[in-house]
Design a protein around this motif. Structure first.
Motif, PDB file in Angstrom:
ATOM      1  N   MET A   1       0.829  -1.203   0.000  1.00 46.22           N
ATOM      2  CA  MET A   1       0.000   0.000   0.000  1.00 46.22           C
ATOM      3  C   MET A   1       0.850   1.233   0.000  1.00 46.22           C
ATOM      4  SD  MET A   1      -3.169  -0.853  -0.128  1.00 46.22           S
ATOM      5  CE  MET A   1      -3.896   0.647   0.391  1.00 46.22           C
ATOM      6  N   LEU A   2       1.939   1.301   0.748  1.00 45.82           N
ATOM      7  CA  LEU A   2       2.776   2.490   0.826  1.00 45.82           C
ATOM      8  C   LEU A   2       3.705   2.609  -0.386  1.00 45.82           C
ATOM      9  CD1 LEU A   2       3.773   2.396   4.622  1.00 45.82           C
ATOM     10  CD2 LEU A   2       1.952   3.731   3.485  1.00 45.82           C
ATOM     11  N   HIS A   3       3.951   1.513  -1.142  1.00 48.70           N
ATOM     12  CA  HIS A   3       4.831   1.535  -2.320  1.00 48.70           C
ATOM     13  C   HIS A   3       4.030   1.071  -3.521  1.00 48.70           C
ATOM     14  CE1 HIS A   3       8.372   2.150   0.279  1.00 48.70           C
ATOM     15  NE2 HIS A   3       7.853   1.156   1.077  1.00 48.70           N
ATOM     16  N   PRO A   4       3.378   2.010  -4.201  1.00 48.49           N
ATOM     17  CA  PRO A   4       2.553   1.624  -5.342  1.00 48.49           C
ATOM     18  C   PRO A   4       3.417   0.990  -6.464  1.00 48.49           C
ATOM     19  CG  PRO A   4       2.808   3.998  -5.249  1.00 48.49           C
ATOM     20  CD  PRO A   4       3.445   3.463  -4.026  1.00 48.49           C
ATOM     21  N   VAL A   5       2.776   0.011  -7.132  1.00 45.54           N
ATOM     22  CA  VAL A   5       3.509  -0.692  -8.184  1.00 45.54           C
ATOM     23  C   VAL A   5       2.716  -0.503  -9.463  1.00 45.54           C
ATOM     24  CG1 VAL A   5       4.399  -2.917  -8.997  1.00 45.54           C
ATOM     25  CG2 VAL A   5       4.420  -2.351  -6.551  1.00 45.54           C
ATOM     26  N   GLY A   6       3.387  -0.147 -10.526  1.00 45.67           N
ATOM     27  CA  GLY A   6       2.742   0.005 -11.801  1.00 45.67           C
ATOM     28  C   GLY A   6       3.705   0.588 -12.817  1.00 45.67           C
ATOM     29  N   PRO A   7       3.238   0.624 -14.068  1.00 46.60           N
ATOM     30  CA  PRO A   7       4.125   1.137 -15.103  1.00 46.60           C
ATOM     31  C   PRO A   7       4.326   2.638 -14.995  1.00 46.60           C
ATOM     32  CG  PRO A   7       1.942   0.642 -15.995  1.00 46.60           C
ATOM     33  CD  PRO A   7       1.964   0.137 -14.632  1.00 46.60           C
ATOM     34  N   LEU A   8       3.449   3.339 -14.268  1.00 47.75           N
ATOM     35  CA  LEU A   8       3.560   4.802 -14.169  1.00 47.75           C
ATOM     36  C   LEU A   8       4.459   5.157 -13.002  1.00 47.75           C
ATOM     37  CD1 LEU A   8      -0.161   5.743 -14.763  1.00 47.75           C
ATOM     38  CD2 LEU A   8       1.717   5.797 -16.421  1.00 47.75           C
ATOM     39  N   PRO A   9       4.888   6.379 -13.026  1.00 52.17           N
ATOM     40  CA  PRO A   9       5.753   6.804 -11.904  1.00 52.17           C
ATOM     41  C   PRO A   9       4.966   6.776 -10.597  1.00 52.17           C
ATOM     42  CG  PRO A   9       6.009   8.309 -13.766  1.00 52.17           C
ATOM     43  CD  PRO A   9       4.908   7.381 -14.112  1.00 52.17           C
ATOM     44  N   ALA A  10       5.655   6.630  -9.475  1.00 54.87           N
ATOM     45  CA  ALA A  10       5.003   6.542  -8.142  1.00 54.87           C
ATOM     46  C   ALA A  10       4.264   7.819  -7.788  1.00 54.87           C
ATOM     47  CB  ALA A  10       6.062   6.221  -7.072  1.00 54.87           C
ATOM     48  N   ALA A  11       4.711   8.974  -8.235  1.00 54.71           N
ATOM     49  CA  ALA A  11       4.041  10.256  -7.895  1.00 54.71           C
ATOM     50  C   ALA A  11       2.636  10.294  -8.457  1.00 54.71           C
ATOM     51  CB  ALA A  11       4.875  11.420  -8.453  1.00 54.71           C
ATOM     52  N   VAL A  12       2.403   9.666  -9.607  1.00 53.78           N
ATOM     53  CA  VAL A  12       1.078   9.663 -10.211  1.00 53.78           C
ATOM     54  C   VAL A  12       0.118   8.911  -9.311  1.00 53.78           C
ATOM     55  CG1 VAL A  12      -0.306   8.910 -12.186  1.00 53.78           C
ATOM     56  CG2 VAL A  12       2.002   9.867 -12.547  1.00 53.78           C
ATOM     57  N   TYR A  13       0.592   7.726  -8.839  1.00 51.77           N
ATOM     58  CA  TYR A  13      -0.297   6.937  -7.967  1.00 51.77           C
ATOM     59  C   TYR A  13      -0.577   7.664  -6.655  1.00 51.77           C
ATOM     60  CZ  TYR A  13       0.557   3.173 -11.317  1.00 51.77           C
ATOM     61  OH  TYR A  13       0.642   2.412 -12.461  1.00 51.77           O
ATOM     62  N   TRP A  14       0.399   8.385  -6.133  1.00 46.62           N
ATOM     63  CA  TRP A  14       0.147   9.147  -4.855  1.00 46.62           C
ATOM     64  C   TRP A  14      -0.865  10.281  -5.078  1.00 46.62           C
ATOM     65  CZ3 TRP A  14       0.995   7.537  -0.298  1.00 46.62           C
ATOM     66  CH2 TRP A  14       2.046   6.658  -0.002  1.00 46.62           C
ATOM     67  N   ARG A  15      -0.746  10.908  -6.209  1.00 45.87           N
ATOM     68  CA  ARG A  15      -1.716  11.981  -6.464  1.00 45.87           C
ATOM     69  C   ARG A  15      -3.117  11.417  -6.580  1.00 45.87           C
ATOM     70  NH1 ARG A  15       2.555  14.132  -9.734  1.00 45.87           N
ATOM     71  NH2 ARG A  15       1.662  13.143 -11.602  1.00 45.87           N
ATOM     72  N   ARG A  16      -3.259  10.240  -7.219  1.00 47.84           N
ATOM     73  CA  ARG A  16      -4.592   9.623  -7.350  1.00 47.84           C
ATOM     74  C   ARG A  16      -5.142   9.278  -5.959  1.00 47.84           C
ATOM     75  NH1 ARG A  16      -3.706   5.444 -12.490  1.00 47.84           N
ATOM     76  NH2 ARG A  16      -3.446   7.076 -14.093  1.00 47.84           N
ATOM     77  N   ARG A  17      -4.322   8.749  -5.127  1.00 49.50           N
ATOM     78  CA  ARG A  17      -4.779   8.389  -3.781  1.00 49.50           C
ATOM     79  C   ARG A  17      -5.201   9.634  -3.003  1.00 49.50           C
ATOM     80  NH1 ARG A  17      -0.266   3.851  -1.901  1.00 49.50           N
ATOM     81  NH2 ARG A  17      -0.840   2.243  -3.470  1.00 49.50           N
ATOM     82  N   LEU A  18      -4.441  10.719  -3.103  1.00 48.33           N
ATOM     83  CA  LEU A  18      -4.788  11.953  -2.396  1.00 48.33           C
ATOM     84  C   LEU A  18      -6.123  12.504  -2.895  1.00 48.33           C
ATOM     85  CD1 LEU A  18      -1.306  13.752  -2.178  1.00 48.33           C
ATOM     86  CD2 LEU A  18      -2.609  12.683  -0.317  1.00 48.33           C
ATOM     87  N   LEU A  19      -6.345  12.401  -4.202  1.00 53.71           N
ATOM     88  CA  LEU A  19      -7.598  12.905  -4.773  1.00 53.71           C
ATOM     89  C   LEU A  19      -8.779  12.106  -4.255  1.00 53.71           C
ATOM     90  CD1 LEU A  19      -9.075  14.790  -6.707  1.00 53.71           C
ATOM     91  CD2 LEU A  19      -8.586  13.157  -8.587  1.00 53.71           C
ATOM     92  N   VAL A  20      -8.613  10.745  -4.258  1.00 53.88           N
ATOM     93  CA  VAL A  20      -9.722   9.898  -3.754  1.00 53.88           C
ATOM     94  C   VAL A  20      -9.990  10.181  -2.282  1.00 53.88           C
ATOM     95  CG1 VAL A  20     -10.419   7.525  -3.294  1.00 53.88           C
ATOM     96  CG2 VAL A  20      -9.354   8.117  -5.495  1.00 53.88           C
ATOM     97  N   LEU A  21      -8.900  10.348  -1.498  1.00 58.60           N
ATOM     98  CA  LEU A  21      -9.049  10.635  -0.062  1.00 58.60           C
ATOM     99  C   LEU A  21      -9.741  11.963   0.164  1.00 58.60           C
ATOM    100  CD1 LEU A  21      -8.469   9.766   2.829  1.00 58.60           C
ATOM    101  CD2 LEU A  21      -6.203  10.873   2.650  1.00 58.60           C
ATOM    102  N   THR A  22      -9.423  12.948  -0.644  1.00 61.04           N
ATOM    103  CA  THR A  22     -10.053  14.274  -0.507  1.00 61.04           C
ATOM    104  C   THR A  22     -11.535  14.192  -0.802  1.00 61.04           C
ATOM    105  OG1 THR A  22      -7.988  15.375  -1.116  1.00 61.04           O
ATOM    106  CG2 THR A  22     -10.012  16.652  -1.333  1.00 61.04           C
ATOM    107  N   LEU A  23     -11.899  13.467  -1.874  1.00 58.45           N
ATOM    108  CA  LEU A  23     -13.309  13.325  -2.220  1.00 58.45           C
ATOM    109  C   LEU A  23     -14.068  12.608  -1.110  1.00 58.45           C
ATOM    110  CD1 LEU A  23     -13.049  12.393  -6.040  1.00 58.45           C
ATOM    111  CD2 LEU A  23     -13.807  14.570  -5.012  1.00 58.45           C
TER     112      LEU A  23
END
Length: 227
Positions: A1-23
């Motif tokens: 959970m703290l280390h996102p895995v995917g083809p995109l950079p890690a910053a992209v996944y953190w921004r998505r998580r922050l957006l979902v948390l804000t909503l």
């Protein structure tokens, strides 16, 4: 959970998580405010309803029109009752003139009798004239102006001193205040009438009255008994 895995950079996944948390926080915060507002509105409505149920709305007191508040009603205005006027005093009578004529108001006329006499008797009656004013005055006392009458119980004329033997004299006197003058007149004991043509008879025993006169002044009647 703290280390996102995917083809995109890690910053992209953190921004998505922050957006979902804000909503998610926004949804949770908005729902909480709606719940509080709903609870608060329900409590206010209940109190208002209870107040409306337990205490009826009082109608405001009607105020008088503006004109009545300024100008008092005519019914409430007390008009002062005028004081009654004092009765008019009679005009004072003019004071008698010293040495002037004695009016009827200035003299008193009285007749005196012995009180009784037998049938056929010849009693003496007296005519008394008195000045009752406060000043000397002059009065004509001629014999022709003097008269004594005998009346029966019904007020009918029985005898008059001037009927058959009238006298004449000229007698004018000045009477001092309180002075009296007496004139004796003898009755012959018989009836008479002014023309002295009717038969003269002896009055029957009973109660009679004697009255005197001096011109226009008349005395009170005095009881007289024939026995």
């Amino acid at each position: 959970m703290l280390h996102p895995v995917g083809p995109l950079p890690a910053a992209v996944y953190w921004r998505r998580r922050l957006l979902v948390l804000t909503l998610l926080l926004a949804v949770l915060g908005g729902g909480g405010w709606l719940l509080v507002a709903a609870l608060t509105g329900s409590g206010s409505g209940g109190t208002a309803t209870a107040a409306a149920t337990t205490s009826p709305t009082a109608e405001p007191a009607a105020e008088p029109p503006a004109l009545e508040r300024v100008v008092p009603s005519l019914a409430s205005v007390q008009t002062p009752t005028p004081a009654p006027e004092p009765p008019a005093e009679p005009a004072p009578e003019p004071a008698p003139t010293p040495g002037g004529p004695c009016s009827d108001d200035m003299i008193e006329l009285a007749v005196r009798t012995p009180g009784s006499a037998p049938v056929g008797g010849k009693p003496t009656f007296e005519l008394v004239v008195t000045n009752v004013s406060t000043v000397p005055c002059v009065r004509v006392l001629d014999a022709g102006l003097q008269e004594v009458l005998l009346l029966d119980g019904g007020g009918n004329r029985v005898w008059g001193s001037n009927d058959c033997f009238p006298e004449s004299s000229s007698d004018t006197r000045t009477l001092a205040p309180g002075e009296s003058v007496t004139f004796p007149l003898v009755w012959g004991g018989l009836t008479s009438e002014p023309s002295c043509t009717a038969e003269r008879t002896t009055p029957a025993p009973g109660q009679y009255a004697v009255r005197g006169r001096l011109d226009t002044e008349v005395s009170a009647e005095v009881p007289f008994t024939i026995s």
